[in-house]
Design an enzyme around this catalytic site. Structure first.
Site, mmCIF file in Angstrom:
data_model
loop_
_atom_site.group_PDB
_atom_site.id
_atom_site.type_symbol
_atom_site.label_atom_id
_atom_site.label_comp_id
_atom_site.label_asym_id
_atom_site.label_seq_id
_atom_site.Cartn_x
_atom_site.Cartn_y
_atom_site.Cartn_z
ATOM 1 N N HIS A 12 -1.875 -37.693 -29.764
ATOM 2 C CA HIS A 12 -2.288 -38.559 -28.666
ATOM 3 C C HIS A 12 -3.796 -38.546 -28.517
ATOM 4 O O HIS A 12 -4.489 -37.676 -29.035
ATOM 5 C CB HIS A 12 -1.545 -38.217 -27.376
ATOM 6 C CG HIS A 12 -1.992 -37.009 -26.608
ATOM 7 N ND1 HIS A 12 -2.924 -37.066 -25.598
ATOM 8 C CD2 HIS A 12 -1.600 -35.711 -26.660
ATOM 9 C CE1 HIS A 12 -3.066 -35.860 -25.066
ATOM 10 N NE2 HIS A 12 -2.287 -35.015 -25.694
ATOM 11 N N ASP A 20 -7.532 -30.685 -26.060
ATOM 12 C CA ASP A 20 -6.297 -31.428 -25.806
ATOM 13 C C ASP A 20 -6.613 -32.837 -25.369
ATOM 14 O O ASP A 20 -6.944 -33.069 -24.205
ATOM 15 C CB ASP A 20 -5.487 -30.710 -24.719
ATOM 16 C CG ASP A 20 -4.203 -31.445 -24.359
ATOM 17 O OD1 ASP A 20 -3.839 -32.391 -25.070
ATOM 18 O OD2 ASP A 20 -3.572 -31.064 -23.357
ATOM 19 N N GLU A 75 0.005 -39.977 -23.308
ATOM 20 C CA GLU A 75 0.880 -38.821 -23.538
ATOM 21 C C GLU A 75 0.873 -37.934 -22.317
ATOM 22 O O GLU A 75 1.892 -37.363 -21.919
ATOM 23 C CB GLU A 75 0.404 -38.037 -24.763
ATOM 24 C CG GLU A 75 1.320 -36.891 -25.175
ATOM 25 C CD GLU A 75 1.030 -35.550 -24.512
ATOM 26 O OE1 GLU A 75 1.809 -34.605 -24.724
ATOM 27 O OE2 GLU A 75 0.018 -35.430 -23.782
ATOM 28 N N GLU A 76 -0.319 -37.794 -21.718
ATOM 29 C CA GLU A 76 -0.457 -36.841 -20.618
ATOM 30 C C GLU A 76 0.437 -37.193 -19.437
ATOM 31 O O GLU A 76 0.937 -36.324 -18.738
ATOM 32 C CB GLU A 76 -1.918 -36.752 -20.169
ATOM 33 C CG GLU A 76 -2.866 -36.153 -21.210
ATOM 34 C CD GLU A 76 -2.577 -34.696 -21.532
ATOM 35 O OE1 GLU A 76 -1.586 -34.148 -21.022
ATOM 36 O OE2 GLU A 76 -3.349 -34.106 -22.306
ATOM 37 N N ASP A 89 -1.265 -32.014 -31.447
ATOM 38 C CA ASP A 89 -1.704 -32.386 -30.098
ATOM 39 C C ASP A 89 -3.021 -31.656 -29.849
ATOM 40 O O ASP A 89 -4.060 -32.076 -30.337
ATOM 41 C CB ASP A 89 -0.587 -32.029 -29.105
ATOM 42 C CG ASP A 89 -0.880 -32.459 -27.677
ATOM 43 O OD1 ASP A 89 -2.052 -32.658 -27.340
ATOM 44 O OD2 ASP A 89 0.073 -32.589 -26.888
ATOM 45 N N HIS A 104 -6.568 -28.995 -19.411
ATOM 46 C CA HIS A 104 -6.434 -30.084 -18.430
ATOM 47 C C HIS A 104 -7.470 -30.051 -17.297
ATOM 48 O O HIS A 104 -7.245 -30.612 -16.227
ATOM 49 C CB HIS A 104 -5.011 -30.126 -17.838
ATOM 50 C CG HIS A 104 -3.979 -30.611 -18.819
ATOM 51 N ND1 HIS A 104 -2.665 -30.839 -18.472
ATOM 52 C CD2 HIS A 104 -4.065 -30.934 -20.132
ATOM 53 C CE1 HIS A 104 -1.993 -31.271 -19.540
ATOM 54 N NE2 HIS A 104 -2.823 -31.322 -20.551
#
Ligand code: ZN
Length: 718
Positions: A362, A372, A409-410, A437, A533
């Site tokens: 992604h 990420d 995707e998240e 990922d 994140h």
């Protein structure tokens, strides 16, 4: 011992096979002379060497820098820019490239507010506090989205608070045992152990009206090591954003389970209420918090002293609540159908164009997403660069190779799920899906795969050099990495080589394997990574902590590219069904042992065991054929490959799992109460957990049928 320091004394890759103490290791460092499914591997081995010379650390670093120059949340103009950038790279590599849009339901935050008052009305905290550290100006960019939860409900609530540790089923059980009622309460729990959507799901089921999920320094902050920017761990204001969608019910656009959200999809097809009982979204609100903001709330909390295992690393005793304070939460979410963009680049296969080998990663990020997901994107772009170089030299893969850059995707694996749903039966011929990922956060290689591809990924790792010296396989074997959040319920397989994990959920392999039955792998190179994140997962963090010289980006590009090439060119598809059969037998045996503890001692496992034994015999015979493809008449290859591929599809059940029909695989699913971790034999094991005898018996029948189906397909390979 840290692997980096532990291996520092043999740093020259070329001489590693000489200095390694064990001759067995040394032998494994040599390039393979043979490979399952190939009648003659020598030409492929030469191609692979040419390929491996191409992925370039410097270019990968530049690509990562470009991808992470701005925050690029799904469906924003900056996200669109990254789609165009990836498309331009795919085109430059000679791939037939298109940007594929979908229109999907996404929330973006309008207002997020958290306030707490003690019993006298004294203000304890008012937040959320902006993420900030001295020395990382990127985090101060006004385009950094305020911390929020994808799929959160929208609302404004004031209530007392209860602390629920990790928000696992057993934590809620502990609260119930102490008669701590959650109706009308706000639950505060910490990140870790399970998927955040499960925390909210369990809190909602128990009557809570809001959830705060915070990052405890014990789990990824100062307890682990120095926080960013001193070290790699989460600083005081760092927040983990993330989706609280009920992924274990179905991923993708919450309004269109099983259906692709193409731009022309009529609204009448969309389900009316995705936060209703059949939907995948909570109706209560949830907000992620830093420990800076969570600490005053936890400190003021009264009620019983928390059990010792619930105590985190903040400098006061934790209590379970309620009492001591009132908390006010506001989460006003702007829900709209927004356009997202997958980027798809293809190389048509010369002999089996319908057989797709799919590589995916992604591209969207909560903020900058250096680890990420864009370390994975940089690796994928360099893999495409390598494949493109071979194409220019006249090579054509036997099968089609498809590179995919997923969006959203998240928020819930949305870009990949919608694409898979759109392809439908075309994926019956897709021979593998190779996911990456968060590709690189450090030096420790780790992989998960469907059992038929576990030896395949070990073999790929044997063919790629590690920046630490030797091969990726050797470093992996010396320091097998354990990711506690992705532990499955699978019993250990005795006599196993280096461990390859099982595929649960939490990334884009889910729709491929668990909905469409495409054999899949997922790879990662991991290390201490506390900024997941948050706004701090940026290029500066990456170069200081993960991979200063981009050598692991190069390594992952090589692994990913080799996976695609070796699968695309094999005469016979190199699935190891012997390993698959062995694992399934162990899983059944383990379920049989568990059943009496759940009061289900009379369940009859014999038919499932017989079907597994039949599958095992077919697998042994198929393996003989796969190891000697030269003895197969070339006119038979297509038929045998089809059967080898359809064996996996045969493990799907049309009805899907109980309560969650989107998930169709009878052997692997994300756990209903874990979310990330795989649960093996999900239908059977979850019925045993629920002590539901009828359902367990029925699911054993479904499993038996699937195994017999798979065996009868595999029996045609001889
Ligand atoms: Zn990711």
């Amino acid at each position: 011992m840290n692997l980096r320091t532990g291996l520092a004394f043999f740093v020259l890759p070329a001489v590693l096979s000489i200095v390694l103490p064990s001759s067995r290791l040394a032998a494994q460092a040599l390039p393979p002379q043979a490979s399952l499914g190939y009648s003659d591997f020598s030409a492929e081995a030469r191609l692979e060497e040419k390929f491996m010379a191409v992925p370039d650390p410097k270019l990968a670093g530049e690509e990562l820098k470009t991808l992470t120059i701005e925050p690029h949340l799904a469906a924003t103009p900056e996200d669109r820019k990254t789609a165009e950038y990836v498309a331009s790279k795919f085109r430059a590599a000679g791939l037939q490239t298109e940007i594929v849009p979908y229109r999907v339901l996404l929330n973006q935050p309008k207002v997020e507010r958290v306030e707490a008052w003690d019993e006298t009305g004294h203000l304890l905290m008012s937040g959320p506090t902006r993420e900030h550290v001295e020395g990382d100006p990127a985090a101060d960019n006004p385009r950094v989205v305020m911390p929020f939860n994808g799929s959160s409900g929208s609302g404004d609530v004031t209530a007392e608070v209860v602390y629920a540790n990790y928000g696992r089923a057993e934590d809620f059980k502990e609260l119930a045992a102490r008669n701590i009622d959650l109706h009308g309460k706000i639950v505060i729990c910490r990140y870790g152990s399970n998927f955040r959507g499960v925390k909210v799901y369990l809190a909602q089921q128990r009557g809570a009206i809001g959830v705060l999920i915070y990052s405890d320094p014990q789990d990824d902050g100062y307890s682990k090591g120095d926080p960013w920017p001193m070290g790699p761990w989460r600083p005081e204001t760092g927040v983990q954003r993330g989706s609280v969608q009920f992924l274990f019910k179905y991923p993708g656009d919450p309004e269109t389970p099983g259906v692709a959200s193409t731009l022309d999809l009529p609204d009448s097809v969309r389900i009316p209420n995705p936060s209703g009982p059949d939907g995948s979204q909570p109706y209560i609100i949830s907000i992620p918090l830093s420990y800076h903001d969570a600490a005053p709330i936890l400190q003021a909390l009264k009620g019983p002293s928390a059990p010792q295992s619930w105590q985190g690393a903040l400098p006061f005793r934790y209590h379970m609540g309620p009492g001591g304070e009132k908390v006010h939460l506001v989460s006003l979410e702007d829900y709209q159908r927004r356009i997202i963009w997958d980027v798809i680049g293809k190389v048509e296969g010369s002999q089996e164009p319908d057989a797709w080998v799919i590589v995916g990663n992604h591209r969207d990020a909560w903020v900058y997403g250096a680890v990420d997901p864009n370390s994975g994107t940089a690796a994928m772009l360099e893999a495409a660069h390598g494949i493109g170089t071979l194409l220019r030299q006249g090579w054509r893969p036997r099968r089609t190779i498809v590179f995919c850059s997923w969006d959203a995707e998240e928020e819930g694996l949305i870009g990949s799920t919608e694409w898979v749903e759109q392809q439908g039966r075309a994926l019956d011929h897709a021979v593998a899906y190779f996911n990456v990922d968060a590709g690189v956060s450090g030096p420790d290689f780790t992989a998960s795969a469907v059992p038929s591809l576990k030896e395949f990924i070990r073999n790929i790792a044997r063919s790629v050099h590690s920046p630490l010296g030797g091969t990726v396989y050797q470093t992996w074997r010396l320091k097998p990495s354990v990711d506690s959040e992705h532990q499955s319920n699978a019993p250990p397989i005795t006599g196993e080589d280096v461990h390859v994990g099982d595929l649960g959920s939490g990334s884009d392999f889910t729709p491929f394997l668990q909905h469409a039955g495409v054999p899949a792998t997922d790879i990662e190179s991991t290390g201490p990574y506390g900024v997941y994140h948050s706004a701090f997962d940026d290029f500066a963090w990456f170069t200081q902590n993960a991979d200063p010289h981009f050598l692991y980006l190069q390594q992952m590009a090589r692994v990913l590219g080799l996976e695609a090439m070796r699968m695309a060119d094999a005469d016979l598809l190199p699935y190891d069904y012997v390993a698959y059969a062995r694992e399934i037998s162990v899983y059944i045996e383990a379920a049989k042992h568990r059943a009496p503890d759940a009061g289900l001692s009379s369940l009859d496992f014999a038919p499932a065991q017989a079907a597994a034994a039949r599958f095992s015999v077919a697998a042994e015979r198929a393996h003989v054929v796969e190891t000697t493809p030269s003895s197969v008449p070339s006119g038979d290859l297509a038929r045998l490959n089809l059967a080898l591929r359809q064996t996996e599809t045969a493990l799907l059940s049309d009805a899907g799992l109980p309560h969650r029909p989107w998930y169709r695989h009878t052997i692997f699913a994300p756990g209903e109460l874990t979310g990330y971790a795989a649960v093996v034999l999900p239908g059977v094991n979850e019925a045993i957990d629920a002590q539901d005898r009828n359902l367990a018996a029925q699911q054993l029948q479904v499993l038996t049928q699937a195994l017999n189906r798979a065996a009868s397909v595999l029996e045609t390979v001889h």
